[in-house]
Motif scaffolding. Sequence first.
Motif, short mmCIF file in Angstrom:
data_model
loop_
_atom_site.label_atom_id
_atom_site.label_comp_id
_atom_site.label_asym_id
_atom_site.label_seq_id
_atom_site.Cartn_x
_atom_site.Cartn_y
_atom_site.Cartn_z
N LYS B 43 -26.02 -3.92 21.09
CA LYS B 43 -24.76 -3.35 21.58
C LYS B 43 -24.96 -1.94 22.12
O LYS B 43 -24.57 -1.62 23.23
N THR B 44 -25.58 -1.10 21.29
CA THR B 44 -25.78 0.29 21.70
C THR B 44 -26.68 0.37 22.93
O THR B 44 -26.42 1.14 23.86
N THR B 45 -27.72 -0.44 22.94
CA THR B 45 -28.61 -0.44 24.10
C THR B 45 -27.84 -0.79 25.37
O THR B 45 -28.02 -0.15 26.42
N GLY B 83 -20.44 7.92 21.67
CA GLY B 83 -21.58 7.16 21.14
C GLY B 83 -21.38 6.75 19.70
O GLY B 83 -20.37 7.08 19.07
N GLN B 84 -22.37 6.05 19.19
CA GLN B 84 -22.25 5.52 17.83
C GLN B 84 -22.17 6.65 16.80
O GLN B 84 -21.52 6.52 15.78
N TYR B 85 -22.87 7.75 17.07
CA TYR B 85 -22.82 8.89 16.16
C TYR B 85 -22.18 10.06 16.90
O TYR B 85 -22.51 10.32 18.04
N LEU B 159 -16.89 2.98 24.18
CA LEU B 159 -16.75 3.43 22.80
C LEU B 159 -17.68 2.60 21.93
O LEU B 159 -17.50 1.40 21.77
N ASP B 160 -18.70 3.26 21.38
CA ASP B 160 -19.67 2.55 20.54
C ASP B 160 -19.24 2.69 19.09
O ASP B 160 -19.38 3.75 18.49
N GLU B 161 -18.73 1.62 18.55
CA GLU B 161 -18.21 1.59 17.18
C GLU B 161 -17.24 2.74 16.91
O GLU B 161 -17.48 3.59 16.04
N PRO B 162 -16.13 2.76 17.64
CA PRO B 162 -15.22 3.91 17.59
C PRO B 162 -14.54 4.13 16.25
O PRO B 162 -14.11 5.23 15.95
MG MG Z 1 -25.32 0.39 17.76
#
Ligand code: MG
Lengths: 275, 333
Positions: B43-45, B83-85, B159-162
């Motif tokens: 997902k993040t990639t 991003g995720q973080y 939105l990565d894991e918002p």
């Molecule tokens: Mg991820």
Amino acid sequence: MTLLAPEKVSSRLSHAVNDSLVLTMRHLRHIPRIPELLVFSIVQPIMFVLLFAFVFGGAIQVAGGGYRSYLMAGIFAQTVAFNGASTGVGLAEDMAKGLIDRFRSLPMARSAVLAGRTLSDLLRTVLILIVMSVCGLAVGWRTHTSALSITGGFLLLLLFGFAMSWIGAWIGLIVPSTEVANTAGFIWLFPLTFMSNAFVPIQTMPSWLQTVVAWNPISATVQAVRTAFGNTGVAPTRGFWPLEHAAVVSVGWSIVLIVGFGVLAVRRYRTASSR
Amino acid sequence: MGVAIRAEGLVKRYGSVVALDGMSLQVEEATVLGLLGPNGAGKTTAVRVLTTLLDPDSGTAEVAGFDVRRHPDEVRRRIGLSGQYAAIDEYLTGRENLQMVGRLYHLGKAHSRERAAELLERFDLVDAGDRIAKTYSGGMRRRLDLAASLVASPPVLFLDEPTTGLDPRSRLGMWDVISGLVRDGTTVLLTTQYLEEADRLADTIAVVDHGRVIASGTADELKSQVGGDRLDLVVTAGSPLETAAAVLSAICGVAPTVDQHSRRLLGPVAGGAGTLIEAIRLLDEAGVGIDDLALRRPSLDDVFLSLTGHHSEDETVAPTSRRQRRQAERSTS
Ligand SMILES: [Mg+2]
Ligand SMILES: Nc1ncnc2c1ncn2[C@@H]1O[C@H](COP(=O)(O)OP(=O)(O)OP(=O)(O)O)[C@@H](O)[C@H]1O
């Protein structure tokens, strides 16, 4: 890539300047909020001035002048070099925290993050040079030249520090973590500063080393700064072309390093990624 | 309606790890695509490729009408990324963070200031707005990071894991914000491991596993792919599970799945409420004590299980309190 229309070039340039300044401001805001960082980056050079003045001060005979005065330019150059290298730690931190990812997803100039960082580090170097000079004066260091010449000496130091900052920026972007940046960013500076005329006259070294030392950018800078301050004593430079033309060589080195590592660092930044 | 995000055959390898294995997807303007997948699914990639941070080894992607590799700057002008973080400057205040991002989008000083104030308000950060972000809690950082992605009101948002790490109230707030943005025409691609989040927010869901989309469609379409309703029975302690299983086999036509520990049986059924009544009668006749009996539509979790052969949370390394709670619920029910 196609040729860009002139107005596009100028808007690009103004964006690059704007973005760099926004980031410079970001770092300047950090200074009062992380006072420890500034305190330690000032304490270290003060410590060096005092250590060299009192521990080594009488140990080495330099013809025509006191060793303390002779040393000051060396300590200036060393401090400026180390300070430049700390640029990399800041960048590695931004990378680890994902800030570089954020910046790279924004429509900002590719060079701005690096320029903002090197510029603010340059301002910090100015501050550190002021503190060191005061400290140097207190332990007996004196200049013997015109204000213009002295200013020139400091400008050479700042330019050289700026160049080192770009090397630091590149290292900060290629290392995998902040921890590595903290060692890799500095370790190469020890041979660089000690294999120079910063602390001992070049004549005291074996002859095979002398050529290397003469071409070391630190040596040219130190030599030029000594001349600008009138602190050379009778440290002869004859026979060493880079030292006979120290100011020009120092500026040349700095420009070559800024351009070379500037290109490398920006190229690296384009694909830099937090993981 | 146009297409805001289009990816075709994205491949990204890290040594022997294939992070993206020919991923293709498409998001219509003003809709939400939920990228749903377990840890390491890619997902993040995918988000990093679509936001110009990462060059794929092959494949093409277009965002807001521009190719991410050939016109990255045009893409960047039109996207927001969270991003995720959380990526915020800890030594700037929340307000300064947002203003800085505004200036870097070239919004101008006054407009950047205005936007920062608006967003602090919207994300419930007004009180903390003038404190340095280092003092923020995890959820506050997350919200600040999301606010930063909205500074330029971008038409396409990633939105990565918002909502990972947000408390239930903030999560609901975030859902409202996202729904509002989409109503106003923003296209959103969000990744999530929470099936309910995808169910609730996404117009389309793409289930991702091992770097490729293994199924996509609306939540309802995906659920119907898994098949019809299921009978969900929990047997009282002391009642023989074997008898209950035999009864369900008769009703469903196949053997039900049996969870010994929670004394729970699941079996597919075709009929509606009539089946339920019949089941109660038969179980009663067989002397099986019933704790709970229900007819269930398949959840997205079931969809996930049937598509990937593993639960959506199987590969979780560090369970959050939320997941632990769920697992606790499962084992006690
Ligand atoms: Mg991820
Ligand atoms: N820089 C990298 N180097 C090596 N492997 C990587 C790198 N980035 C990602 N991977 C690998 O690619 C795969 C996909 O990772 P990705 O981060 O896209 O997953 P994800 O779906 O976002 O997972 P999560 O839900 O845990 O965030 C994983 O196996 C991961 O280990």
